[in-house]
Design an enzyme around this catalytic site. Structure first.
Site, PDB file in Angstrom:
ATOM      1  NE  ARG A  54      -3.653   0.046   2.618  1.00 27.25           N
ATOM      2  CZ  ARG A  54      -4.278   0.218   3.790  1.00 27.25           C
ATOM      3  NH1 ARG A  54      -4.234  -0.715   4.709  1.00 27.25           N
ATOM      4  NH2 ARG A  54      -4.934   1.328   4.028  1.00 27.25           N
ATOM      5  CG  ASP A  89      -4.676   8.533   1.372  1.00 28.36           C
ATOM      6  OD1 ASP A  89      -4.559   9.764   1.510  1.00 28.36           O
ATOM      7  OD2 ASP A  89      -5.788   7.987   1.222  1.00 28.36           O
ATOM      8  CG  HIS A 104      -7.737   5.493  12.047  1.00 29.91           C
ATOM      9  ND1 HIS A 104      -8.872   5.174  11.352  1.00 29.91           N
ATOM     10  CD2 HIS A 104      -8.135   5.693  13.337  1.00 29.91           C
ATOM     11  CE1 HIS A 104      -9.926   5.176  12.177  1.00 29.91           C
ATOM     12  NE2 HIS A 104      -9.503   5.497  13.380  1.00 29.91           N
ATOM     13  CB  THR A 171     -16.093   7.953   6.900  1.00 31.12           C
ATOM     14  OG1 THR A 171     -15.967   6.953   7.929  1.00 31.12           O
ATOM     15  CG2 THR A 171     -16.869   9.141   7.431  1.00 31.12           C
ATOM     16  CB  SER A 172     -18.880   3.030   6.141  1.00 30.44           C
ATOM     17  OG  SER A 172     -17.908   2.565   7.066  1.00 30.44           O
ATOM     18  CG  ASN A 196     -20.365   8.361   2.342  1.00 23.24           C
ATOM     19  OD1 ASN A 196     -19.152   8.386   2.154  1.00 23.24           O
ATOM     20  ND2 ASN A 196     -20.997   7.261   2.712  1.00 23.24           N
ATOM     21  CG  LEU A 197     -21.000   6.151  -3.718  1.00 23.60           C
ATOM     22  CD1 LEU A 197     -20.859   7.163  -4.843  1.00 23.60           C
ATOM     23  CD2 LEU A 197     -20.018   4.996  -3.943  1.00 23.60           C
ATOM     24  CB  ALA A 214     -15.544  12.240  -2.830  1.00 22.58           C
TER      25      ALA A 214
HETATM   26  C1  BJW Z   1     -17.413   7.087  -1.380  1.00 23.34           C
HETATM   27  C2  BJW Z   1     -16.857   6.859  -2.617  1.00 23.34           C
HETATM   28  C3  BJW Z   1     -16.718   7.972  -3.437  1.00 23.34           C
HETATM   29  C4  BJW Z   1     -16.931   4.981  -1.638  1.00 23.34           C
HETATM   30  N1  BJW Z   1     -17.109   9.164  -3.007  1.00 23.34           N
HETATM   31  N2  BJW Z   1     -17.814   8.281  -0.982  1.00 23.34           N
HETATM   32  C5  BJW Z   1     -18.408  -1.257  20.297  1.00 23.34           C
HETATM   33  C6  BJW Z   1     -19.004  -0.003  20.241  1.00 23.34           C
HETATM   34  C7  BJW Z   1     -18.246   1.139  20.001  1.00 23.34           C
HETATM   35  C8  BJW Z   1     -16.888   1.037  19.788  1.00 23.34           C
HETATM   36  C9  BJW Z   1     -16.302  -0.197  19.836  1.00 23.34           C
HETATM   37  C10 BJW Z   1     -17.057  -1.337  20.087  1.00 23.34           C
HETATM   38  N3  BJW Z   1     -16.215  -2.399  20.076  1.00 23.34           N
HETATM   39  C11 BJW Z   1     -14.970  -1.963  19.804  1.00 23.34           C
HETATM   40  C12 BJW Z   1     -15.013  -0.624  19.659  1.00 23.34           C
HETATM   41  C13 BJW Z   1     -13.878   0.276  19.328  1.00 23.34           C
HETATM   42  C14 BJW Z   1     -13.338   0.039  17.934  1.00 23.34           C
HETATM   43  C15 BJW Z   1     -14.493   0.057  16.929  1.00 23.34           C
HETATM   44  O1  BJW Z   1     -14.919   1.085  16.446  1.00 23.34           O
HETATM   45  N4  BJW Z   1     -14.958  -1.121  16.543  1.00 23.34           N
HETATM   46  C16 BJW Z   1     -16.080  -1.219  15.597  1.00 23.34           C
HETATM   47  C17 BJW Z   1     -15.888  -2.436  14.754  1.00 23.34           C
HETATM   48  C18 BJW Z   1     -17.379  -1.208  16.378  1.00 23.34           C
HETATM   49  N5  BJW Z   1     -12.434   1.144  17.674  1.00 23.34           N
HETATM   50  C19 BJW Z   1     -11.153   1.058  17.990  1.00 23.34           C
HETATM   51  O2  BJW Z   1     -10.668   0.059  18.466  1.00 23.34           O
HETATM   52  C20 BJW Z   1     -10.348   2.333  17.818  1.00 23.34           C
HETATM   53  N6  BJW Z   1      -9.697   2.632  19.048  1.00 23.34           N
HETATM   54  C21 BJW Z   1     -10.375   2.893  20.152  1.00 23.34           C
HETATM   55  O3  BJW Z   1     -11.605   2.903  20.203  1.00 23.34           O
HETATM   56  O4  BJW Z   1      -9.552   3.167  21.213  1.00 23.34           O
HETATM   57  C22 BJW Z   1     -10.159   3.302  22.490  1.00 23.34           C
HETATM   58  C23 BJW Z   1     -10.411   4.712  22.859  1.00 23.34           C
HETATM   59  C24 BJW Z   1     -10.902   5.636  21.966  1.00 23.34           C
HETATM   60  C25 BJW Z   1     -11.159   6.927  22.366  1.00 23.34           C
HETATM   61  C26 BJW Z   1     -10.916   7.294  23.656  1.00 23.34           C
HETATM   62  C27 BJW Z   1     -10.407   6.367  24.557  1.00 23.34           C
HETATM   63  C28 BJW Z   1     -10.182   5.072  24.150  1.00 23.34           C
HETATM   64  C29 BJW Z   1      -9.289   2.154  16.756  1.00 23.34           C
HETATM   65  C30 BJW Z   1      -9.874   2.011  15.385  1.00 23.34           C
HETATM   66  C31 BJW Z   1      -8.765   1.756  14.366  1.00 23.34           C
HETATM   67  C32 BJW Z   1      -9.303   1.571  12.960  1.00 23.34           C
HETATM   68  N7  BJW Z   1      -8.235   1.203  12.107  1.00 23.34           N
HETATM   69  C33 BJW Z   1      -8.481   1.037  10.662  1.00 23.34           C
HETATM   70  C34 BJW Z   1      -7.167   0.522   9.989  1.00 23.34           C
HETATM   71  C35 BJW Z   1      -6.137   1.636   9.877  1.00 23.34           C
HETATM   72  C36 BJW Z   1      -4.921   1.193   9.135  1.00 23.34           C
HETATM   73  C37 BJW Z   1      -5.207   0.859   7.696  1.00 23.34           C
HETATM   74  O5  BJW Z   1      -5.629   1.739   6.915  1.00 23.34           O
HETATM   75  O6  BJW Z   1      -4.977  -0.300   7.317  1.00 23.34           O
HETATM   76  O7  BJW Z   1      -8.872   2.310  10.110  1.00 23.34           O
HETATM   77  S1  BJW Z   1      -9.872  -0.029  10.280  1.00 23.34           S
HETATM   78  C38 BJW Z   1     -10.420   0.905   8.899  1.00 23.34           C
HETATM   79  O8  BJW Z   1     -11.732   1.471   9.155  1.00 23.34           O
HETATM   80  C39 BJW Z   1      -9.464   2.104   8.793  1.00 23.34           C
HETATM   81  C40 BJW Z   1     -10.389   3.225   8.454  1.00 23.34           C
HETATM   82  O9  BJW Z   1      -9.799   4.471   8.766  1.00 23.34           O
HETATM   83  C41 BJW Z   1     -11.611   2.899   9.271  1.00 23.34           C
HETATM   84  C42 BJW Z   1     -12.871   3.559   8.786  1.00 23.34           C
HETATM   85  O10 BJW Z   1     -13.196   3.149   7.480  1.00 23.34           O
HETATM   86  P1  BJW Z   1     -13.836   4.186   6.467  1.00 23.34           P
HETATM   87  O11 BJW Z   1     -12.861   5.227   6.136  1.00 23.34           O
HETATM   88  O12 BJW Z   1     -15.156   4.612   6.982  1.00 23.34           O
HETATM   89  O13 BJW Z   1     -13.980   3.265   5.152  1.00 23.34           O
HETATM   90  P2  BJW Z   1     -15.184   2.315   4.717  1.00 23.34           P
HETATM   91  O14 BJW Z   1     -14.649   1.434   3.652  1.00 23.34           O
HETATM   92  O15 BJW Z   1     -15.847   1.672   5.862  1.00 23.34           O
HETATM   93  O16 BJW Z   1     -16.261   3.327   4.091  1.00 23.34           O
HETATM   94  C43 BJW Z   1     -16.010   4.049   2.902  1.00 23.34           C
HETATM   95  C44 BJW Z   1     -17.213   4.938   2.615  1.00 23.34           C
HETATM   96  O17 BJW Z   1     -16.913   5.697   1.471  1.00 23.34           O
HETATM   97  C45 BJW Z   1     -18.501   4.138   2.307  1.00 23.34           C
HETATM   98  O18 BJW Z   1     -19.589   4.688   3.019  1.00 23.34           O
HETATM   99  C46 BJW Z   1     -18.687   4.332   0.815  1.00 23.34           C
HETATM  100  O19 BJW Z   1     -20.052   4.417   0.432  1.00 23.34           O
HETATM  101  C47 BJW Z   1     -18.024   5.665   0.596  1.00 23.34           C
HETATM  102  N8  BJW Z   1     -17.486   5.846  -0.754  1.00 23.34           N
HETATM  103  N9  BJW Z   1     -16.592   5.503  -2.738  1.00 23.34           N
HETATM  104  C48 BJW Z   1     -17.681   9.257  -1.776  1.00 23.34           C
HETATM  105  N10 BJW Z   1     -16.187   7.844  -4.685  1.00 23.34           N
END
Ligand code: BJW
Length: 231
Positions: A54, A89, A104, A171-172, A196-197, A214
């Site tokens: 990546r 990125d 992140h 973001t989803s 968002n899409l 976007a």
């Molecule tokens: C378009 C388009 C176009 C497409 N135009 N749009 C239960 C309840 C609540 C929370 C938790 C829970 N259990 C666990 C948790 C916490 C956990 C969590 O959220 N889990 C969930 C599964 C529920 N979170 C964590 O663990 C985080 N840390 C944390 O909470 O620490 C504790 C703490 C926090 C705060 C205070 C004190 C303590 C850490 C989360 C780390 C996420 N990491 C990743 C990987 C990063 C490295 C990598 O890139 O490889 O981050 S996972 C992945 O998801 C990545 C992204 O940043 C993240 C979000 O994804 P994103 O960007 O939303 O992408 P998609 O694919 O989901 O969506 C894309 C969107 O674009 C879609 O809607 C499309 O429609 C749209 N789209 N084309 C416009 N052309």
């Protein structure tokens, strides 16, 4: 204060895959199963190769019109603007944004699991290069996996307490704490906007939304917002 949150969707039209959905980056794996410190411990080489690929792919993609529109918005607003991205990125910076917080982490950074130092990284990590600070061969991608604490949370908290306009782009709404920002912004009286899409999981937290690619909806929204401000 204007706070913009971006996710993978903003970089999709530049050619970088999003995470969820049929053509998602993790090819059928749930992100919460593979983006974890445990997955790294059990298959370090696989994970390092995945991020090395990546990182190398960044050289083959360019910022798009949505990234550039946000750089324009920052230019107009100055200190009253913060861009919080979940993306690792570097397309926002390459489009000209400067007030960017990578909650992140960043693909172009490596962190030593021995001494904790983080350093700019352009090359590969699978070959276990030594840490430039302590010489241990213990570098990992400086990204935030599930269960790890995101970067910049205090700065984000300060901005969200002062936010007047909160815009969520590409973001989803699956991943916290980012998925909770819109509801917080709404609770402090901000105008909340989703670009968002498709409707995200958090759609009810937004008072305005425009759904489409976007590269179309972001420049149009930025132009409208700046024109409104000048009127
Ligand atoms: C378009 C388009 C176009 C497409 N135009 N749009 C239960 C309840 C609540 C929370 C938790 C829970 N259990 C666990 C948790 C916490 C956990 C969590 O959220 N889990 C969930 C599964 C529920 N979170 C964590 O663990 C985080 N840390 C944390 O909470 O620490 C504790 C703490 C926090 C705060 C205070 C004190 C303590 C850490 C989360 C780390 C996420 N990491 C990743 C990987 C990063 C490295 C990598 O890139 O490889 O981050 S996972 C992945 O998801 C990545 C992204 O940043 C993240 C979000 O994804 P994103 O960007 O939303 O992408 P998609 O694919 O989901 O969506 C894309 C969107 O674009 C879609 O809607 C499309 O429609 C749209 N789209 N084309 C416009 N052309």
């Amino acid at each position: 204060m204007v706070v913009v949150l971006t996710g993978a969707g903003i970089s999709a039209e530049s050619g970088l895959a999003t995470f969820r959905g049929p053509d998602g980056l993790w090819e059928g794996h749930r992100p919460e199963d593979v983006a974890t410190p445990e997955a790294f411990l059990s298959a370090p080489e696989l994970v390092q190769r995945f991020y090395d690929d990546r990182r190398a792919a960044l050289a083959t993609v360019e910022p798009n019109a949505a990234h550039r529109a946000l750089a324009r918005l920052e230019h107009a607003l100055g200190d009253a603007f913060l861009l919080v991205t979940q993306n690792i990125d570097d397309l926002h910076e390459r489009a000209g944004s400067r007030r960017v917080l990578h909650m992140h982490g960043r693909l172009k950074a490596a962190r030593c699991t021995e001494c904790g130092e983080s350093t700019h990284w352009d090359g590969t990590l699978v070959d276990e290069p030594p840490c430039p600070f302590c010489s241990q061969r213990a570098l990992r991608p400086d990204v935030v996996w599930f269960g790890e604490i995101p970067y910049g949370l205090s700065e984000i908290d300060v901005a969200l307490r002062r936010v007047r306009v909160f815009v969520s782009i590409g973001t989803s709404g699956n991943v916290y704490p980012a998925a909770g920002f819109a509801s917080f912004a709404r609770a402090v009286g901000a105008r909340t906007v989703e670009l968002n899409l498709e409707p995200s999981l958090g759609i009810d937290d937004f008072v305005e939304h425009q759904h489409g690619p976007a590269t179309q909806v972001v420049p149009a929204w930025v132009d409208g917002f700046l024109a409104e401000r000048e009127a």
